[in-house]
Motif scaffolding. Structure first.
Motif, PDB file in Angstrom:
ATOM      1  N   SER A  26       0.838  -1.205   0.000  1.00  0.00           N
ATOM      2  CA  SER A  26       0.000   0.000   0.000  1.00  0.00           C
ATOM      3  C   SER A  26       0.870   1.249   0.000  1.00  0.00           C
ATOM      4  O   SER A  26       0.525   2.267  -0.613  1.00  0.00           O
ATOM      5  N   LYS A  27       2.017   1.189   0.699  1.00  0.00           N
ATOM      6  CA  LYS A  27       2.942   2.318   0.708  1.00  0.00           C
ATOM      7  C   LYS A  27       3.510   2.570  -0.684  1.00  0.00           C
ATOM      8  O   LYS A  27       3.681   3.721  -1.108  1.00  0.00           O
ATOM      9  N   ILE A  37      -6.039  -1.548  -0.840  1.00  0.00           N
ATOM     10  CA  ILE A  37      -5.084  -2.471  -0.228  1.00  0.00           C
ATOM     11  C   ILE A  37      -5.139  -2.357   1.293  1.00  0.00           C
ATOM     12  O   ILE A  37      -5.126  -3.366   2.013  1.00  0.00           O
ATOM     13  N   LEU A  38      -5.212  -1.124   1.800  1.00  0.00           N
ATOM     14  CA  LEU A  38      -5.259  -0.922   3.252  1.00  0.00           C
ATOM     15  C   LEU A  38      -6.489  -1.580   3.874  1.00  0.00           C
ATOM     16  O   LEU A  38      -6.408  -2.154   4.967  1.00  0.00           O
ATOM     17  N   MET A  39      -7.625  -1.513   3.195  1.00  0.00           N
ATOM     18  CA  MET A  39      -8.824  -2.164   3.722  1.00  0.00           C
ATOM     19  C   MET A  39      -8.658  -3.684   3.708  1.00  0.00           C
ATOM     20  O   MET A  39      -9.082  -4.370   4.636  1.00  0.00           O
ATOM     21  N   ASP A  68     -15.035  -0.918   9.002  1.00  0.00           N
ATOM     22  CA  ASP A  68     -15.537  -0.413   7.714  1.00  0.00           C
ATOM     23  C   ASP A  68     -14.701   0.724   7.148  1.00  0.00           C
ATOM     24  O   ASP A  68     -15.050   1.310   6.114  1.00  0.00           O
ATOM     25  N   GLY A  69     -13.596   1.060   7.807  1.00  0.00           N
ATOM     26  CA  GLY A  69     -12.730   2.123   7.312  1.00  0.00           C
ATOM     27  C   GLY A  69     -13.125   3.505   7.789  1.00  0.00           C
ATOM     28  O   GLY A  69     -12.412   4.478   7.503  1.00  0.00           O
ATOM     29  N   ASP A 107       0.661  -2.681  14.763  1.00  0.00           N
ATOM     30  CA  ASP A 107       0.464  -2.724  13.313  1.00  0.00           C
ATOM     31  C   ASP A 107      -0.928  -2.232  12.945  1.00  0.00           C
ATOM     32  O   ASP A 107      -1.097  -1.470  11.984  1.00  0.00           O
ATOM     33  N   GLU A 108      -1.938  -2.652  13.698  1.00  0.00           N
ATOM     34  CA  GLU A 108      -3.305  -2.210  13.421  1.00  0.00           C
ATOM     35  C   GLU A 108      -3.448  -0.704  13.611  1.00  0.00           C
ATOM     36  O   GLU A 108      -4.125  -0.028  12.826  1.00  0.00           O
ATOM     37  N   ILE A 109      -2.799  -0.162  14.638  1.00  0.00           N
ATOM     38  CA  ILE A 109      -2.815   1.288  14.854  1.00  0.00           C
ATOM     39  C   ILE A 109      -2.182   1.999  13.654  1.00  0.00           C
ATOM     40  O   ILE A 109      -2.714   2.995  13.150  1.00  0.00           O
ATOM     41  N   THR A 110      -1.061   1.481  13.175  1.00  0.00           N
ATOM     42  CA  THR A 110      -0.377   2.080  12.025  1.00  0.00           C
ATOM     43  C   THR A 110      -1.251   2.022  10.781  1.00  0.00           C
ATOM     44  O   THR A 110      -1.331   2.996  10.015  1.00  0.00           O
ATOM     45  N   ILE A 111      -1.908   0.883  10.555  1.00  0.00           N
ATOM     46  CA  ILE A 111      -2.739   0.721   9.366  1.00  0.00           C
ATOM     47  C   ILE A 111      -3.950   1.642   9.419  1.00  0.00           C
ATOM     48  O   ILE A 111      -4.300   2.308   8.430  1.00  0.00           O
ATOM     49  N   ILE A 112      -4.606   1.709  10.578  1.00  0.00           N
ATOM     50  CA  ILE A 112      -5.771   2.577  10.725  1.00  0.00           C
ATOM     51  C   ILE A 112      -5.364   4.037  10.550  1.00  0.00           C
ATOM     52  O   ILE A 112      -6.079   4.825   9.913  1.00  0.00           O
TER      53      ILE A 112
END
Length: 303
Positions: free
Chosen positions: A120-121, A136-138, A149-150, A162-167
């Motif tokens: 995604s990056k 990709i992030l979703m 749901d984003g 990791d989840e914090i970073t992705i969100i």
């Protein structure tokens, strides 16, 4: 003196914090697997152990999981990939993705999450494709948080770093689309979560100020300058206390910008000048010119 094994420590920490096995294991492993780990009947892999500790709001500084040489090499390769993503080293990200993919035969969900996040990056930095990056992030976040749901915070869920970073990355993509309310809603969720659930540690020191920096930007874009100032102030105090030099000057700049927007030009100018001085000391030449140009264009201030 009591001697702890990893299962005992996980169980006692979980119970002390009042979390269920379902909350801690959700998306990482089955509840039955966590139960076996806590009872000493199953040895967790290094990555699973790390994420279970993160769900408990801490970092694995006490225990090592003894794994095969191949597993250790894969773990090290994934850690290097994460560092490259954090530093936004695009060429290195692309090369390391290829390296990790060659090492994975049957990728676990956590390993796949890391790989997809790196991709995604690339979609953002190399292809400049915001829509693809969001898709990709979703896909990435649904590996461990399938109900997200984003847009709507899952306040009852525990999160890994990791989840914090992705969100946070999803929030950034919303902001790139000028959907600042969605970005702020997610950013405030992460801010409150890190304050309530995560003990001090190197991951909190790295991530928390950047969340505050993003929030100060997004509130400012929505003309909520008082809130933008509050976020910048909180970030500055935290960065000083815990020594986050990367976030410190950009938060100082945001404080100056918020003050200038509120009409406190002289006070704002003081912090804007300070931020430029810090950028100069850190040899952040690209930041210096951006800051100077911004001050001249938006506030008629010349340095």
């Amino acid at each position: 003196m009591a001697v702890y094994v990893v299962g005992d420590f996980l169980r006692e920490t979980r119970l002390r914090k009042g979390y269920t096995q379902e909350e801690v294991s959700y998306g990482i492993c089955t509840t039955a697997s966590l139960s076996r780990i806590e009872n000493g009947a199953q040895k967790p892999g290094r990555l699973i152990l790390e994420k279970l500790f993160e769900r408990l709001g801490t970092e694995n500084n006490l225990f090592n999981s003894f794994v095969s040489r191949e597993d250790m090499e894969l773990y090290s390769a994934i850690q290097e990939l994460i560092r490259n993503v954090t530093d936004e080293e695009i060429d290195k990200i692309e090369s390391q993705i290829a390296t990790v993919e060659k090492m994975i035969n049957n990728a676990s969900s956590l390993e796949r999450q890391c790989l997809l996040f790196a991709k995604s990056k690339l979609a953002v930095q190399k292809e400049e494709n915001n829509k693809k990056a969001m898709e990709i992030l979703m896909e990435v976040i649904h590996i461990t948080l399938p109900d997200f749901d984003g847009k709507t915070p899952l306040r009852s869920n525990l999160l890994t770093f990791d989840e914090i970073t992705i969100i946070n990355s999803i929030a950034v993509r919303h902001a790139s689309n000028k959907e600042y309310f969605k970005a702020i809603q997610l950013g405030m969720w992460l801010k409150e979560y890190m304050e309530d659930k995560i003990v001090d540690g190197k991951m909190k020191t790295a991530k928390y100020p950047m969340i505050l920096y993003n929030l100060s930007n997004w509130f400012g874009n929505e003309k909520y300058h008082k809130e933008a100032l509050s976020m910048a102030d909180e970030g500055i105090k935290f960065s000083v206390k815990y020594g986050n030099l990367a976030a410190f000057p950009i938060l100082v700049f945001n404080k100056g910008a918020a003050l200038a927007e509120m009409g406190y030009i002289n006070e704002g100018k003081k912090y804007l000048r300070q931020s430029i001085t810090i950028f100069e000391a850190m040899e952040k030449d690209e930041r210096i010119q951006v800051a100077i140009d911004w001050c001249k264009t938006h506030y008629g201030i010349e340095f």
